[in-house]
Design an enzyme around this catalytic site. Structure first.
Site, mmCIF file in Angstrom:
data_model
loop_
_atom_site.group_PDB
_atom_site.id
_atom_site.type_symbol
_atom_site.label_atom_id
_atom_site.label_comp_id
_atom_site.label_asym_id
_atom_site.label_seq_id
_atom_site.Cartn_x
_atom_site.Cartn_y
_atom_site.Cartn_z
ATOM 1 N N ASP A 288 6.576 9.464 -17.638
ATOM 2 C CA ASP A 288 5.179 9.127 -17.912
ATOM 3 C C ASP A 288 4.700 8.052 -16.937
ATOM 4 O OD1 ASP A 288 2.694 8.596 -18.960
ATOM 5 O OD2 ASP A 288 3.434 7.759 -20.853
ATOM 6 N N HIS B 62 5.128 11.011 -23.752
ATOM 7 C CA HIS B 62 3.931 10.331 -23.274
ATOM 8 C C HIS B 62 3.651 9.108 -24.138
ATOM 9 C CE1 HIS B 62 3.062 13.533 -20.481
ATOM 10 N NE2 HIS B 62 3.337 14.398 -21.445
ATOM 11 N N CYS B 63 2.852 8.216 -23.598
ATOM 12 C CA CYS B 63 2.452 6.974 -24.254
ATOM 13 C C CYS B 63 1.994 7.271 -25.681
ATOM 14 C CB CYS B 63 1.342 6.322 -23.444
ATOM 15 S SG CYS B 63 0.788 4.753 -24.101
ATOM 16 N N PRO B 64 2.477 6.545 -26.641
ATOM 17 C CA PRO B 64 3.280 5.331 -26.610
ATOM 18 C C PRO B 64 4.765 5.564 -26.864
ATOM 19 C CG PRO B 64 2.389 5.542 -28.796
ATOM 20 C CD PRO B 64 1.914 6.766 -27.997
#
Length: 76
Positions: free
Chosen positions: A41, A14-16
């Site tokens: 994502d 997931h981000c980042p």
């Protein structure tokens, strides 16, 4: 399908993390080489193109296949 030199499977991250891993992968590549990034994502639909633009690398292709997003970035 775009030809590529290196593949980064960022599925499940997931981000980042997809962007950070992409940066690390591109740092180890030569100018003109293409990185294929696979992500699950949904935020990567905005993050990866923005990352390519900010770093002045060329986003060759962005596509969605099922629940996976594929990006091809040429290092400049």
């Amino acid at each position: 399908m775009t030809a590529f030199n290196k593949e980064l499977d960022a599925s499940g991250l997931h981000c980042p993390m997809p962007v950070l891993r992409s940066k690390k992968a591109l740092d180890g590549m030569a100018s003109g080489e293409v990185l294929h990034i696979i992500s699950t994502d949904p935020a990567s639909k905005n993050d990866i193109p923005s990352f390519a633009k900010t770093t002045r690398n060329e986003l060759l292709e962005a596509k969605e296949e099922g629940e996976k997003f594929h990006y091809y970035i040429r290092k400049t």
